[in-house]
Structure formats: C-alpha cells, structure tokens
Design a protein around this motif. Sequence first.
Motif, mmCIF file in Angstrom:
data_model
loop_
_atom_site.group_PDB
_atom_site.id
_atom_site.type_symbol
_atom_site.label_atom_id
_atom_site.label_comp_id
_atom_site.label_asym_id
_atom_site.label_seq_id
_atom_site.Cartn_x
_atom_site.Cartn_y
_atom_site.Cartn_z
ATOM 1 N N LEU A 1 3.098 10.255 5.045
ATOM 2 C CA LEU A 1 2.553 9.582 6.232
ATOM 3 C C LEU A 1 1.354 8.710 5.890
ATOM 4 N N GLY A 2 0.591 9.112 4.899
ATOM 5 C CA GLY A 2 -0.404 8.211 4.329
ATOM 6 C C GLY A 2 -1.680 7.994 5.118
ATOM 7 N N CYS A 3 -2.102 8.956 5.938
ATOM 8 C CA CYS A 3 -3.396 8.805 6.596
ATOM 9 C C CYS A 3 -4.490 8.768 5.528
ATOM 10 N N PRO A 4 -5.526 7.954 5.721
ATOM 11 C CA PRO A 4 -6.522 7.760 4.666
ATOM 12 C C PRO A 4 -7.226 9.040 4.235
ATOM 13 N N MET A 5 -7.552 9.930 5.206
ATOM 14 C CA MET A 5 -8.280 11.142 4.851
ATOM 15 C C MET A 5 -7.504 12.374 5.286
ATOM 16 N N ASN B 1 0.826 -1.198 0.000
ATOM 17 C CA ASN B 1 0.000 0.000 0.000
ATOM 18 C C ASN B 1 0.865 1.255 0.000
ATOM 19 N N HIS B 2 1.311 1.616 -1.171
ATOM 20 C CA HIS B 2 2.110 2.835 -1.282
ATOM 21 C C HIS B 2 2.033 3.318 -2.729
ATOM 22 N N ILE C 1 3.208 6.401 1.773
ATOM 23 C CA ILE C 1 2.394 5.273 2.236
ATOM 24 C C ILE C 1 0.916 5.570 1.982
ATOM 25 N N ARG C 2 0.153 4.527 1.751
ATOM 26 C CA ARG C 2 -1.307 4.649 1.698
ATOM 27 C C ARG C 2 -1.876 3.601 2.624
ATOM 28 N N TRP C 3 -1.945 3.941 3.898
ATOM 29 C CA TRP C 3 -2.308 2.954 4.912
ATOM 30 C C TRP C 3 -3.692 2.368 4.687
ATOM 31 N N PRO C 4 -3.821 1.052 4.871
ATOM 32 C CA PRO C 4 -5.156 0.484 5.010
ATOM 33 C C PRO C 4 -5.807 1.162 6.214
ATOM 34 N N ARG C 5 -7.098 1.371 6.146
ATOM 35 C CA ARG C 5 -7.763 2.146 7.182
ATOM 36 C C ARG C 5 -7.532 1.576 8.577
#
Lengths: 571, 571
Positions: free
Chosen positions: B521-525, B455-456, B461-465
């Motif tokens: 950092l990739g927080c979802p929203m 997930n990047h 990063i694109r963190w899973p929720r």
Amino acid sequence: MRFHKTLIPTLKEDPVDAQVVSHRLMLRAGLIRPLGSGIYTWLPLGLRVLRKVEAIVRQEMDNAGAQEVLMPAVQPAELWQESGRWDFYGKELLRFTDRHDRPCCFGPTHEEVISDLVRREIRSYRQVPANFYQIQTKFRDEIRPRFGIMRGREFLMKDAYSFDLDAEGLDASYQSMFAAYQRIFQRCGLAFRAVEADTGSIGGASSHEFHVLAESGEDVIISCDQCDYAANLEKAIAAEADAEAGEAAAPLEKVATPGQKSIEEVARFLQLPMDRLIKSLLVETPAGPILLLVRGDRSLNMIKAANALKLPQVTIPDADRAAYWAGVSMGSLGPVESRLPVVADHELRNLRNFVCGANEEGCHLRNVNWQRDLPVPQFADLRNVTAGEPCARCHSGRLQRHQGIEVGHVFKLGDKYSKAMNVKVLDSQGNEQILVMGCYGIGVSRIVAAAIEQNHDANGIRWPRSLAPFQVELILMNPRDSNEAATGEQLYQALQQAGVEVLLDDRDERAGVKFKDADLLGCPMRLLVGGRSFKEGMVELQSRAGDLSQRIPIQDALATLLPLVKGEGHG
Amino acid sequence: MRFHKTLIPTLKEDPVDAQVVSHRLMLRAGLIRPLGSGIYTWLPLGLRVLRKVEAIVRQEMDNAGAQEVLMPAVQPAELWQESGRWDFYGKELLRFTDRHDRPCCFGPTHEEVISDLVRREIRSYRQVPANFYQIQTKFRDEIRPRFGIMRGREFLMKDAYSFDLDAEGLDASYQSMFAAYQRIFQRCGLAFRAVEADTGSIGGASSHEFHVLAESGEDVIISCDQCDYAANLEKAIAAEADAEAGEAAAPLEKVATPGQKSIEEVARFLQLPMDRLIKSLLVETPAGPILLLVRGDRSLNMIKAANALKLPQVTIPDADRAAYWAGVSMGSLGPVESRLPVVADHELRNLRNFVCGANEEGCHLRNVNWQRDLPVPQFADLRNVTAGEPCARCHSGRLQRHQGIEVGHVFKLGDKYSKAMNVKVLDSQGNEQILVMGCYGIGVSRIVAAAIEQNHDANGIRWPRSLAPFQVELILMNPRDSNEAATGEQLYQALQQAGVEVLLDDRDERAGVKFKDADLLGCPMRLLVGGRSFKEGMVELQSRAGDLSQRIPIQDALATLLPLVKGEGHG
C-alpha cells in the motif's frame, strides 16, 4: 471571489420556458446554462452550491460508515442482461455500442456494477455489513426533461449500496441510511418529509422517499394530520370504510344515457352521486387488455394497477385500440358480461346497487350487484387516495395532500439483484449465503433546485446558510472611489483570512444594479461599503432574510459579522 | 480508516495481463478493479489518492485565476458539426443517439461546449481574459486500452480553456497555465519534463506536453544534454549537418540486388553504410499515394509526415495496394522516374551519390544525384531524430531519448475554434473581435499511475507524501491482545485528532501479512504496535522509504511522528 473576474451572468428578466421558480432563478442568478435538452453546464456560483451539497452528503455518508468508491459511468450490457434489466428498463436507459460494437449504457444507476464488484471481492461473512457509495454524474434519458436541473437528463447523484447477511442486517443498514438522510436534509436547511414509497422499477421489498415540500413538486405525498403516517401517492392507502348496513338489492335495469360520456355527465343525468357509479377503465398490459374498476369519484393510479397485476407497467391504449378490444366506446364500457378480465378497487367490495356502463352504446346499467349480476372480481388497491379520507394507520386522523420534490430514496432490495447475480459469501458455518442488499439514492443536483423552491422571494434566492455560494456579499457601491475601494479590499482580505467565503462585488456598475443582483444571488449576509454611511465611517450590514439591517463602524465590521456567519446553520 | 471495515482487496500475486508496474500494483494494492476493457472502478484507497491529485490540481488552477465550472458529459453533435470535428474526429469519439434520435457524444474534450458558452455569455473585451476549467469524467474509445488507467477509456481529466483578446493575452494565459502545471506536478512529487509538442488533432499553433519520466512511458521525448531544449518525438528536430564539401557526382548505374529486400540487406550487399541509401516509403493519404524519402538509417515519423503534407493523417497501405500504386514491390521502390509525388526529408538535401530502389524488381540505382537524375523534390521534416544527434538549439549539446508518460498538455489554439464557432466580443472601440483560445489538459487519473511508475520498489508502492492515501499506517500486530488493541486505538484516535490520515490495520491476520500489505500500500510512515517492543513500552516507527526505523516509547510516539508527517512534501 471577485465578481468582475467571475462569470456570473445575471439576467434582469425571467427567461421564457422556465416554468418553475428554481429553474428561473438558477438561470437568472447565473448558476447554470443549458447546453441541450435536460443538459446543463454549472457555472462558477452554481458549482459552489453543488459542491456544498456534495460535501454534506459525503460527510454524513462517511460518518455512517459507508465507503466511498467511484464506479464507471459507462457500463457493459452483459451485467444488465444478467440482472434482467437490459430488456426491462425502458428508453430512459441510454444505450449505445462502442467501436468494437459491444453494447453498453451510460449508467443511470449501479446495482449491477456494485453487485459484480462485491461478488468478486467479498467472500466471507466477516466482510459484511458493507456499504459502498459514490457521488457521480448519471444520465437518464427522460422523454420530457423539464424544470431545469430538477428533471434533467444528466445529473449528479449519490448512490449507495449496502450488503448484509440477513434481513436483520439489512434493517440496521437501512435505518442507518435513513438517519443519515435525515441529517443530510436537515443540514441542507430543507423542510422535508420521509414517506413510504412504491419500489418501482428498482424493485425490492420496501422503500421510503424523502421529499422536499414545495408547491412546484411533481410528486403528490399523503400524510396523516394526526399520526406519523406518510406515503407517496403510489403507495398511500386510506382506511377502508366499514361495510354498509346492507341496502337491499334493487332490480337491475338498463337505462339509456344518450350522449352522456363522462362519469360526471352520467351521474348528473341519472341524478345520482358520483360514488354510486363505477368507472370502468381499459388498460393495456403485456398480458393483454384488462378492465379496471374504481369508484366514480376516484382516480386510477397506474403504478398501483401495475403492482396489483404484478406487471412492470400498464398503459392506456388509444381510443381505436380500446374500442376494438371492448367492442363499445369507452363511455359505455362496463364489467357486466364483459369478455375482459376484471380487477376492482377494494372500495367497491361493499358497493351495492351501483351504476356502470352496459357495454352497449349510450346505455348504462343501474342497481348492479356483485354475484347476482356479475361474478365477484379480484379486488386490489387501484386508486389514488384523496385529501380528507381517514388514515389507515390511526383511523382518527384525516389524510392531507402535499406537493413534494423527491430528493432521496432508500430501498430494501432484498435479494433481487444478489440472487440474479449470485452475490454470496460463506457464512460462519462455511455455507454459501446470498447477501441481501439495500440501495440509497440522493439527487445531489436536484437538492440545489429544491432548496431554491423552498427559499426564495420575489427578488431572488435566499440560500440556507449551509448551501450559500458565499456567506457574505461585500458590495463596493463605487469602486472608482479609491477610499471605498481600499476599505472594501481590506474587509475582503480580512474576511477571507477569517475563513469567511466572500463575494466582492467590485464591478463598475451602478449600486442599484448591484443591490438587485445581491438579492438575486441570495447570499445570507451583505456588507455595503459606500454612500453617506461610508463618509461617516460606517458600513451597512444586512441579512438577505430581511431581519437584520444595521450601520456599524468600519472598524467593528469584522467583529460584528463573524459571529453571524460562522458555523453551519439553516439560514 | 479501519482496514477491517474497508474494502482493500490486496493480492499476493501479480495479476496476469497487467504489463506495467503501476497497473500491477494498483490491482495488487486494491486501488482499482476492472469493469470492462479500459474501464475501472476506483476502490476506497485508490479514490483517496485520486482525490488528492484532484485537490492539488483544483488549488493551483484556482490560484492561477481559473474559474471552475462543470460542463455536461453528453454533448449534442451539432456543436461538433459546427467546429468541423464531427467528421474529423475518429472512432475514439463515442457517438450515440438519444431516445429522440438526436446524435450526441460522450465528450472526450470540451472545446466546442466552452466556445458555445463563451459566445453566449461573454460580449465585451472587459470580460476577458477568462479561463474556465473543470475536473470531469471523460471517455475516449481507445482501440486498444492498456496499462490499466494509464490508457483507459473512461478517465478523470482536468481541462481548462482560456479566452483572450489577442496573441499577447494568450501568451500570458499560456505562461500562467504552464507555471501552474509545473507547480502541480512538483506538488505531486513527480520527476517530470515539459517538452515542445505537436498539436495533433486538437489543432492550433503551439503546445507543450508535460511528461513524467518512466521506463514504461509510451511516449519518446527528446532533450538536449546541454541546453533546455526538449520536445516529443513528433516535434523534435536535430541540427542539420553542414553541406558536405562536395563529392564529385559519379556515373549513375543500375545494380542487381536479387533477394535483398530490407535496407539493411541492400546496404550489406552493396557494402555501403546505411546512410548512403535512401528509404522510399509509399504512404496513403486523402490526396492519393505519396512517396516519402528518408535516409537509410532513419525512421519515418507519420505525424511529421502528415503535418508536412498538411493532412489530418497519412497511413501505410497494405502490400497489395502499395504494389498496385507503385508498380513494383516495396523493396525496389524509388523516386527516379516515379509517377508518384515525392517529398524528401531535409537531411537528404545534401546527399550525393546515393542508392535507391530502381522501380524494377530486384534492382537498385547507385550514384543517384538530385537534379541530374531526378527533379529536386519538396523537402520537409519527416524523420525521427535519434539519440546522439546535435541539438538544433544550442548546436553544442547532444540529443537524448527518454520514455515519458504524458500527464499534461497545454495548447495555444489561436482562433481555430473561436473562428469556426464565431466566438467574438466587442473591443474597446466597439468593433467585433474574434477571441483567441488556449486549452490545457491534465490526466488526473493518469497521474496516479504515473506516480506509481516513479515511486515503487519490489515490494510495492512508495507514495509521494502528497498523494499517499494515508500518511501513516498503524499496524496492530495482534489485535486479540487487549493491551495492544487499546494502545493502538488510543494512538489511532490521537493521530486523527492531530489531523493525520491514518489507516489502522486492525485485521485478524498474521503480522507478516500486514507487513507485506503495508509495503504494497505504500503509506510513507508506519507505526507498529506489538511484539517485544510493546512489552517494553515501545512502538516501532518506520518509513516506507527505508531511511527511518526506530523504537520509541509509546508516550513519545505522537510527538515523534507528527513533525514527520505534517505539511505537504514529496515523500
């Protein structure tokens, strides 16, 4: 949780070798089991309690603005060499080499690691104050592990490290931690006392220990019965007695004291009070042997001695070694015409016409006086204070002695580590500035034992509500009775849905066994389903503290119980 | 959490020496920092992610009826001697002695400790099945730690151990854990695959690995493109080709192959396809040198070879040692008239008229046939399967190769440990019965890295929720603007009160820096407060995935955002 599906190996008998009540009860209640000397496995119930302590500590640290991190357990030796502790720290530091022969240790504390992190990542005064904490398994290779997890080798600790620009900043960080610690121990339901403490091997400028008061405590703490003065024995001082009016110096005389070895024997033989004698104690230091003097009725504190001599530690040599240095056996040792350096306790400054060993086998000197008979020595704080002495702070109160279990310790480290490890930032003028540090420890696993030391009776543990593994133990007196079992199951489900932590004792055991185990496990509230009450449509509600025992209709059980268990309280 | 009060040391540049994307991004996003080789400190954001994984694992283990315990990290050597692993386990076991010279290790796994606990505390068949787990710091002294926490030395692991009366019980425990693992990896938002696995040094009867599919994975996993067959490379088999119609045996001849050393060179020189040649490989074992044969186009799998020979391991000797044993250099080695024991891969059973080394420098034999020219050897599974081979299970599908990161492993240990350590109970007839064990591991810290591998994007990063350190990053574009700051603060408080985890980027930095860091950092929203939108009474809401970007009136922000972040989802 269902008892019959959970490993809760209660013991009817006290285990041998368990000397303190918390150790006995933790084994008997099936909270822990030993794996090796000072090394324990936490079983399901014990772990639940440990996690409750951990959660309280974490919450209060977060509320105080500390940042949680997790540092490695295994640390490279280089950092410890850099701080100077690799050589200084004794055998309690578990050292080893990895497969590439690199020296490492299992971290007993993390000043070096956090200092290394901060010097790499924090560059500007804008990034401080900062306070980092972790809750982590530590290892200290105690020479004589004892009292179960109270003085184990592997234990769970919360350690925190603050970084500030200056002493004022450190004061604020220290006060913030001090306040957080008070909240933590309050929330854990503990009777505790914060005392001034020696800074010991961690070093630094000032520190306080938090002690849980308990007879089994290994530490002695001193407090004033009138003001708020409190300190541990290594730090406590009493008010110095005023200089006496001045007894005239009597002529020095040598007296034979054949066969009188101890200070008590000599005093009795000479028909003098013990406080007219001085004890001469030979200690070994890295700087060679030193003669320490305290009044006959006092005892030497080795840590005070080390601090006075500015040495990491002083030790008592064995008798042969001591006699070789002294040239005389210990019972006749004294400071007059001694070749050894002499340091005397403050209290001896005004003593006149005293008695000491004559440095000649079976002889003492009496009417000894400073200056006339021997040079005035260096004076220092060397002795343990005793109960009843006047308080040095308020001068009106008297000192008391208590036993304590140290559960927390806060230190102002100052620049001890940050200087050695070059932890600096640029200040607002662009100048490099060494940060000042504080460090703050809590023995998370030790709190579990300390809570039991304070909260138990002859039948078992009486958990403070905030630490209890379960709020309620629900006892099915006869699980084979399908009506009882069905009612018990309904109550179990209903309580869980209401957010209550319940242990359902559904074991196929006699009710008496269950009652005994419930006392041992010590959940605050107990709900009994069975027996005559059940036939009458009632359940019995009892508190472990013994202040509540009532029969209530089954349908009212939940409504009655919930207000009693909700919210965090102290028991 | 406020960014400016939190240590989140983001890096603009890729660190050197970080070879895989998760390692690079964990360093760049300030999740971890190295302390030593394979040893990392988890910084605040990284630790938040780690704790999320831990919480998911704990919940699913509890739901599956496993009991949480906490065993010591430091283990006495005696238990490992009793199980036989003290000598067997290699240098990955970090060994040391304590201050009393007692040999110990830093536990890399806990079969011995749990077996010791169970044999002491569980006596009756009524107390099983029982399954104990812990989430704990482990140490494995990897010879070449790499890829950050993916193959670190100190790591966080969940290990569980089940105890059953018989094989059927073990099957049920194993299936229960298998199902729990599937739920865990699903909840972590990972694309994963369970594969049959070799049981390796842990031992036992059968096992599955759970792999997160990722190009950077160090493990090769094989799966069928039509049925559900999947195995790791050490375990995977392909369908055996049918016996050929039977080419007539041609006369044996010796051919000179001067200077042709590799199998490719010999094949080209003789103008034959590689699959008509056999590779002769000399391996060293505790039982002496052995000659292993695989087809010219195949590669030897050392673990399969060790399993076939029932030896803990086989190794490739150095060239001198090999030539000493073989009497010829490796390029001309062959099985005909060899003094060495020979084991051949199954695939060679039906091979006729093949080519092999002649055991004479620069010579090969062609038209070699079993029985006529050399004894029929022992056949075994020795080779790696290759993509495109037919599936051994369904025979219609073709095998595929993937790269995987092993994040979980379940084993049926059977009685390997319980027999060696005498872990037994009384059965319902009062007879002693050895328990059968399963063990179940999850690399808790490795999951964090694996999640990033999957997930990047180029920006971070694109963190899973379910694993994100924060659900929402709230960016104050200009904290010096008091209106913006006040609105941001209100939103920050409101979101927190609504139970949303928010990181407030309140740093005194340019907005561009904040956007870049937010991507990293990739927080979802992401909620942006500032700029022209703010002047128009709007905030901007964006998803890290890029599928959402909208302007919403400030007063609607909470109502719009909450449904998007509530509940655990996959991203």
